[in-house]
Scaffold this motif. Sequence first.
Motif, mmCIF file in Angstrom:
data_model
loop_
_atom_site.group_PDB
_atom_site.id
_atom_site.type_symbol
_atom_site.label_atom_id
_atom_site.label_comp_id
_atom_site.label_asym_id
_atom_site.label_seq_id
_atom_site.Cartn_x
_atom_site.Cartn_y
_atom_site.Cartn_z
ATOM 1 N N SER A 109 0.834 -1.189 0.000
ATOM 2 C CA SER A 109 0.000 0.000 0.000
ATOM 3 C C SER A 109 0.875 1.248 0.000
ATOM 4 N N TYR A 110 0.445 2.248 -0.755
ATOM 5 C CA TYR A 110 1.132 3.538 -0.747
ATOM 6 C C TYR A 110 0.309 4.607 -0.031
ATOM 7 N N VAL A 111 -0.780 4.210 0.631
ATOM 8 C CA VAL A 111 -1.648 5.179 1.285
ATOM 9 C C VAL A 111 -1.856 4.902 2.777
ATOM 10 N N LEU A 112 -1.251 3.858 3.317
ATOM 11 C CA LEU A 112 -1.370 3.534 4.746
ATOM 12 C C LEU A 112 0.005 3.343 5.361
ATOM 13 N N LEU A 113 0.126 3.755 6.609
ATOM 14 C CA LEU A 113 1.376 3.578 7.339
ATOM 15 C C LEU A 113 1.362 2.277 8.125
ATOM 16 N N ASP A 114 2.536 1.720 8.326
ATOM 17 C CA ASP A 114 2.698 0.576 9.208
ATOM 18 C C ASP A 114 2.783 1.143 10.622
ATOM 19 N N THR A 139 0.024 7.215 20.188
ATOM 20 C CA THR A 139 -1.251 6.961 19.541
ATOM 21 C C THR A 139 -1.262 7.636 18.177
ATOM 22 N N ILE A 140 -1.663 6.885 17.164
ATOM 23 C CA ILE A 140 -1.786 7.446 15.831
ATOM 24 C C ILE A 140 -3.253 7.785 15.609
ATOM 25 N N GLY A 141 -3.503 9.070 15.366
ATOM 26 C CA GLY A 141 -4.879 9.522 15.186
ATOM 27 C C GLY A 141 -5.386 9.265 13.794
ATOM 28 N N LYS A 142 -5.206 10.214 12.907
ATOM 29 C CA LYS A 142 -5.696 10.106 11.541
ATOM 30 C C LYS A 142 -4.536 9.941 10.583
ATOM 31 N N GLN A 143 -4.767 9.187 9.529
ATOM 32 C CA GLN A 143 -3.823 9.052 8.426
ATOM 33 C C GLN A 143 -4.548 9.490 7.165
ATOM 34 N N THR A 144 -4.067 10.537 6.547
ATOM 35 C CA THR A 144 -4.702 11.037 5.331
ATOM 36 C C THR A 144 -3.661 11.100 4.223
ATOM 37 N N PRO A 145 -3.804 10.286 3.190
ATOM 38 C CA PRO A 145 -2.836 10.343 2.093
ATOM 39 C C PRO A 145 -3.062 11.585 1.240
ATOM 40 N N ARG A 146 -1.978 12.130 0.704
ATOM 41 C CA ARG A 146 -2.095 13.294 -0.180
ATOM 42 C C ARG A 146 -2.758 12.886 -1.486
#
Length: 174
Positions: A109-114, A139-146
């Motif tokens: 995936s190029y839109v989600l972090l590990d 804590t990881i809140g939101k992940q928003t890909p560009r």
Amino acid sequence: MTRAILSRRAVLAFTAPLVLCAAPAFASGKEKKKEGGEGEKEKEDPVIKLGSMALPIVVEGRLINYIFVELSLTLPPAGDVTAFAGKEPLLRDALVRAAHKQPLNKPGSYVLLDEGKVKAIVMREAVALVGKGKVAAVTIGKQTPRNFVPPPKPAPKAAVKPAPAPVDSAPIIP
């Protein structure tokens, strides 16, 4: 009639500021914690919210995407929030540098972090900046890909050539 309008205006002129001053007190909705006695609520651990930051997704030395992520650090109950004063930019810089050295995206995936990798790097860098035991959790809140980049295509498989037939030196006699 003008007297009634003036009195309404006067009432509104005096009550509006009072209502506006009291609104934040009612809007919070949180109960104050009691010091000792029955009904004491547990104290929440102090939390430091880091501003949104852009982490690069680098694959084979090429920048593919950015993921904007919101992080927060939970300190132990006796944690000192002032220990992080002025350290947030250093933590952000260390995280971005680490993202350039090793890929932080989930495989495929190029839109989600590990999230495991990101949390481990943030903990490691926080310990290096402020010392061991100062951060309890990340804590990881939101992940928003560009950009929504499609997942990588699997490498094409090389065509398998059939093995050559064994060569026998003896002639075939019918």
